[in-house]
Design a protein around this motif. Structure first.
Motif, PDB file in Angstrom:
ATOM      1  N   LEU A  72      96.974  37.238  47.877  1.00 18.51           N
ATOM      2  CA  LEU A  72      95.775  37.094  48.690  1.00 18.51           C
ATOM      3  C   LEU A  72      95.196  38.452  49.066  1.00 18.51           C
ATOM      4  CD1 LEU A  72      96.914  34.162  51.018  1.00 18.51           C
ATOM      5  CD2 LEU A  72      95.146  34.061  49.237  1.00 18.51           C
ATOM      6  N   ILE A  73      96.077  39.378  49.431  1.00 15.46           N
ATOM      7  CA  ILE A  73      95.603  40.726  49.767  1.00 15.46           C
ATOM      8  C   ILE A  73      94.949  41.371  48.548  1.00 15.46           C
ATOM      9  CG2 ILE A  73      96.334  43.046  50.436  1.00 15.46           C
ATOM     10  CD1 ILE A  73      98.569  41.688  52.095  1.00 15.46           C
ATOM     11  N   ALA A  74      95.563  41.200  47.385  1.00 14.89           N
ATOM     12  CA  ALA A  74      95.012  41.779  46.160  1.00 14.89           C
ATOM     13  C   ALA A  74      93.638  41.188  45.836  1.00 14.89           C
ATOM     14  CB  ALA A  74      95.982  41.563  45.000  1.00 14.89           C
ATOM     15  N   LEU A  75      93.470  39.894  46.061  1.00 16.68           N
ATOM     16  CA  LEU A  75      92.155  39.277  45.839  1.00 16.68           C
ATOM     17  C   LEU A  75      91.119  39.868  46.793  1.00 16.68           C
ATOM     18  CD1 LEU A  75      93.144  35.534  45.293  1.00 16.68           C
ATOM     19  CD2 LEU A  75      92.084  37.064  43.604  1.00 16.68           C
ATOM     20  N   GLY A  76      91.545  40.162  48.020  1.00 18.88           N
ATOM     21  CA  GLY A  76      90.633  40.811  48.947  1.00 18.88           C
ATOM     22  C   GLY A  76      90.290  42.217  48.517  1.00 18.88           C
ATOM     23  N   ILE A  77      91.250  42.943  48.002  1.00 15.52           N
ATOM     24  CA  ILE A  77      91.007  44.295  47.506  1.00 15.52           C
ATOM     25  C   ILE A  77      90.019  44.270  46.352  1.00 15.52           C
ATOM     26  CG2 ILE A  77      92.091  46.250  46.334  1.00 15.52           C
ATOM     27  CD1 ILE A  77      94.649  45.610  47.928  1.00 15.52           C
ATOM     28  N   LEU A  78      90.192  43.309  45.462  1.00 13.37           N
ATOM     29  CA  LEU A  78      89.280  43.177  44.317  1.00 13.37           C
ATOM     30  C   LEU A  78      87.894  42.723  44.767  1.00 13.37           C
ATOM     31  CD1 LEU A  78      89.113  43.408  41.244  1.00 13.37           C
ATOM     32  CD2 LEU A  78      89.831  41.017  41.098  1.00 13.37           C
ATOM     33  N   ALA A  79      87.848  41.899  45.830  1.00 13.61           N
ATOM     34  CA  ALA A  79      86.578  41.461  46.446  1.00 13.61           C
ATOM     35  C   ALA A  79      85.635  40.810  45.447  1.00 13.61           C
ATOM     36  CB  ALA A  79      85.891  42.630  47.148  1.00 13.61           C
ATOM     37  N   ASP A  80      86.167  39.910  44.649  1.00 11.23           N
ATOM     38  CA  ASP A  80      85.361  39.165  43.681  1.00 11.23           C
ATOM     39  C   ASP A  80      84.963  37.837  44.318  1.00 11.23           C
ATOM     40  OD1 ASP A  80      84.506  37.491  41.502  1.00 11.23           O
ATOM     41  OD2 ASP A  80      85.503  38.874  40.127  1.00 11.23           O
ATOM     42  N   LEU A  81      83.666  37.596  44.429  1.00 18.81           N
ATOM     43  CA  LEU A  81      83.176  36.407  45.119  1.00 18.81           C
ATOM     44  C   LEU A  81      83.655  35.119  44.460  1.00 18.81           C
ATOM     45  CD1 LEU A  81      81.461  35.507  47.507  1.00 18.81           C
ATOM     46  CD2 LEU A  81      79.443  35.614  46.045  1.00 18.81           C
ATOM     47  N   ARG A  82      84.024  35.181  43.200  1.00 20.52           N
ATOM     48  CA  ARG A  82      84.516  33.992  42.511  1.00 20.52           C
ATOM     49  C   ARG A  82      85.839  33.499  43.094  1.00 20.52           C
ATOM     50  NH1 ARG A  82      84.600  36.233  36.498  1.00 20.52           N
ATOM     51  NH2 ARG A  82      85.399  38.027  37.694  1.00 20.52           N
ATOM     52  N   SER A  83      86.483  34.321  43.900  1.00 22.11           N
ATOM     53  CA  SER A  83      87.760  33.941  44.516  1.00 22.11           C
ATOM     54  C   SER A  83      87.588  33.099  45.766  1.00 22.11           C
ATOM     55  CB  SER A  83      88.561  35.201  44.891  1.00 22.11           C
ATOM     56  OG  SER A  83      88.729  36.042  43.785  1.00 22.11           O
ATOM     57  N   LYS A  84      86.362  32.936  46.228  1.00 26.37           N
ATOM     58  CA  LYS A  84      86.126  32.343  47.539  1.00 26.37           C
ATOM     59  C   LYS A  84      86.811  30.995  47.716  1.00 26.37           C
ATOM     60  CE  LYS A  84      82.197  30.360  48.430  1.00 26.37           C
ATOM     61  NZ  LYS A  84      80.767  30.085  48.727  1.00 26.37           N
ATOM     62  N   GLU A  85      86.609  30.054  46.805  1.00 28.01           N
ATOM     63  CA  GLU A  85      87.172  28.716  46.965  1.00 28.01           C
ATOM     64  C   GLU A  85      88.693  28.748  46.963  1.00 28.01           C
ATOM     65  OE1 GLU A  85      84.655  29.419  45.006  1.00 28.01           O
ATOM     66  OE2 GLU A  85      83.040  28.298  46.017  1.00 28.01           O
ATOM     67  N   ARG A  86      89.273  29.601  46.116  1.00 28.02           N
ATOM     68  CA  ARG A  86      90.733  29.664  46.053  1.00 28.02           C
ATOM     69  C   ARG A  86      91.303  30.231  47.350  1.00 28.02           C
ATOM     70  NH1 ARG A  86      93.041  29.205  41.094  1.00 28.02           N
ATOM     71  NH2 ARG A  86      94.907  28.878  42.372  1.00 28.02           N
ATOM     72  N   ILE A  87      90.639  31.225  47.914  1.00 29.20           N
ATOM     73  CA  ILE A  87      91.127  31.816  49.166  1.00 29.20           C
ATOM     74  C   ILE A  87      90.973  30.827  50.312  1.00 29.20           C
ATOM     75  CG2 ILE A  87      90.764  33.670  50.833  1.00 29.20           C
ATOM     76  CD1 ILE A  87      89.838  35.437  48.505  1.00 29.20           C
ATOM     77  N   LEU A  88      89.870  30.086  50.329  1.00 29.54           N
ATOM     78  CA  LEU A  88      89.632  29.113  51.402  1.00 29.54           C
ATOM     79  C   LEU A  88      90.751  28.080  51.508  1.00 29.54           C
ATOM     80  CD1 LEU A  88      85.801  28.328  51.256  1.00 29.54           C
ATOM     81  CD2 LEU A  88      87.076  29.266  53.191  1.00 29.54           C
ATOM     82  N   ALA A  89      91.405  27.805  50.397  1.00 29.15           N
ATOM     83  CA  ALA A  89      92.472  26.798  50.401  1.00 29.15           C
ATOM     84  C   ALA A  89      93.651  27.216  51.272  1.00 29.15           C
ATOM     85  CB  ALA A  89      92.947  26.538  48.973  1.00 29.15           C
ATOM     86  N   TYR A  90      93.726  28.506  51.613  1.00 26.20           N
ATOM     87  CA  TYR A  90      94.890  29.000  52.352  1.00 26.20           C
ATOM     88  C   TYR A  90      94.601  29.288  53.823  1.00 26.20           C
ATOM     89  CZ  TYR A  90      97.064  29.361  47.798  1.00 26.20           C
ATOM     90  OH  TYR A  90      97.585  29.054  46.554  1.00 26.20           O
ATOM     91  N   ILE A  91      93.457  28.832  54.324  1.00 29.78           N
ATOM     92  CA  ILE A  91      93.180  29.028  55.752  1.00 29.78           C
ATOM     93  C   ILE A  91      93.491  27.775  56.558  1.00 29.78           C
ATOM     94  CG2 ILE A  91      91.352  30.679  55.190  1.00 29.78           C
ATOM     95  CD1 ILE A  91      89.379  28.452  56.153  1.00 29.78           C
ATOM     96  N   ARG A  92      93.939  26.720  55.900  1.00 36.62           N
ATOM     97  CA  ARG A  92      94.216  25.471  56.604  1.00 36.62           C
ATOM     98  C   ARG A  92      95.313  25.642  57.638  1.00 36.62           C
ATOM     99  NH1 ARG A  92      94.743  23.719  51.255  1.00 36.62           N
ATOM    100  NH2 ARG A  92      96.967  23.406  51.750  1.00 36.62           N
ATOM    101  N   ALA A  93      95.286  24.797  58.648  1.00 36.44           N
ATOM    102  CA  ALA A  93      96.252  24.891  59.749  1.00 36.44           C
ATOM    103  C   ALA A  93      97.685  24.627  59.304  1.00 36.44           C
ATOM    104  CB  ALA A  93      95.862  23.928  60.865  1.00 36.44           C
ATOM    105  N   ASP A  94      97.873  23.960  58.157  1.00 36.52           N
ATOM    106  CA  ASP A  94      99.230  23.682  57.705  1.00 36.52           C
ATOM    107  C   ASP A  94      99.866  24.872  56.984  1.00 36.52           C
ATOM    108  OD1 ASP A  94      97.617  23.585  55.492  1.00 36.52           O
ATOM    109  OD2 ASP A  94      98.480  21.768  54.648  1.00 36.52           O
ATOM    110  N   GLN A  95      99.114  25.949  56.818  1.00 42.87           N
ATOM    111  CA  GLN A  95      99.656  27.153  56.212  1.00 42.87           C
ATOM    112  C   GLN A  95     100.308  28.029  57.288  1.00 42.87           C
ATOM    113  OE1 GLN A  95      99.750  27.944  52.993  1.00 42.87           O
ATOM    114  NE2 GLN A  95      98.484  26.272  52.199  1.00 42.87           N
TER     115      GLN A  95
END
Length: 297
Positions: free
Chosen positions: A99-122
């Motif tokens: 996740l940190i690496a995806l943020g470093i790369l800052a590619d907007l195409r990652s948005k949906e995949r990153i959003l999957a990990y903000i849920r309260a069950d994480q």
């Protein structure tokens, strides 16, 4: 020489050398920028040596500015593939690194995949890293309301420093919609001052008499940061001027009681105060004329 053979040689050494040397090898990989090096780097994110994992992420952060075009696309694909890796189960360190690496790369195409990990069950750590990565994406404007909808409920959670603060940072870059008026106004009663500040700033972009009246209430707040946020919001709200004038009419500290308004000099004093207050907000065009000087006796 770089390329497949060089990376293969590094992998053979990596398997035999002690941990300090392995960490040095990891630091070389982002310099190579080939598909083989990317695959090796992502594989290091799953290593049991957490110090090595941190070293790999740090090395990528240092070199990402040198990545262009095809290299960025290949690294992005490798990182997304890492999120599908079966080894990821019960491996929070690897997931955090991806996740940190995806943020470093800052590619907007990652948005949906990153959003999957903000849920309260994480786990809190995973949610935090996902939110931090979202904050690095180019989300400005009015095209990312899926992010707005996903993050808004987080603002009511109790953990401000660990989670809520990072959600506020992301939401602050997305222009609010008129349809969100009510929900944003409700945030003014939030337990976190940072969320209240976000709500004030958002209402500043949703100019209306009702919103201006809500924002105006915070000019007397005990928290100076909220007073400042209210003032900045009001500067963007032309509708605030008539609200201020109305409030001045009912403020005993600024204006004498209603029965005393018959005195011309007091009327002049209070209208001049209204002018000064409203002009300071940057909307003098919304003001009535100042009271003229009374004729001499």
């Amino acid at each position: 020489k770089t390329g497949g053979k060089a990376v293969a040689s590094l992998k053979r050494q990596f398997e035999r050398v002690p941990s300090p040397v392995r960490r040095k090898i990891v630091r070389v990989l982002p310099l190579i920028r080939t598909p083989q090096a990317h695959a090796f780097l992502v594989d290091c994110f799953f290593d049991a040596d957490h110090e090595l994992v941190r070293e790999a992420v740090h090395a990528l952060r240092e070199q990402i500015g040198q990545y262009e075009g095809r290299d960025r696309n290949d690294l992005h694909a490798r990182l997304l593939a890492g999120l599908r890796d079966k080894r990821l189960k019960q491996n929070e360190a690897a997931l955090s690194a991806l996740l940190i690496a995806l943020g470093i790369l800052a590619d907007l195409r990652s948005k949906e995949r990153i959003l999957a990990y903000i849920r309260a069950d994480q786990a809190a750590q995973i949610r935090r890293h996902a939110l931090m990565s979202l904050s690095r994406l180019e989300l400005a404007g009015d095209k990312h309301y899926d992010v707005f909808e996903a993050l808004l409920p987080i603002l009511n959670e109790p953990d401000y420093e660990g989670v809520v603060r990072h959600a506020v940072q992301v939401l602050g870059r997305i222009r609010p919609r008129r349809s969100d008026n009510t929900r944003i106004r409700e945030l003014l009663a939030n337990r976190h001052a940072g969320v209240q500040s976000f709500a004030l700033q958002s209402l500043g972009h949703l100019d209306s008499v009702t919103n201006a009246a809500k924002v105006l209430e915070f000019l007397a707040h005990a928290d100076p940061s909220l007073r400042d946020a209210a003032q900045q919001a009001l500067r963007r709200m032309p509708s605030a001027v008539p609200v201020i004038l109305d409030r001045l009419e009912g403020d005993d500290q600024i204006r004498p009681p209603l029965r005393d308004l018959r005195t011309p000099d007091r009327r002049r004093r209070n209208t001049d105060v209204a002018h000064d207050r409203a002009a300071a907000l940057g909307h003098p065009e919304r003001l009535p004329d100042r009271h003229p000087e009374p004729p001499p006796d």
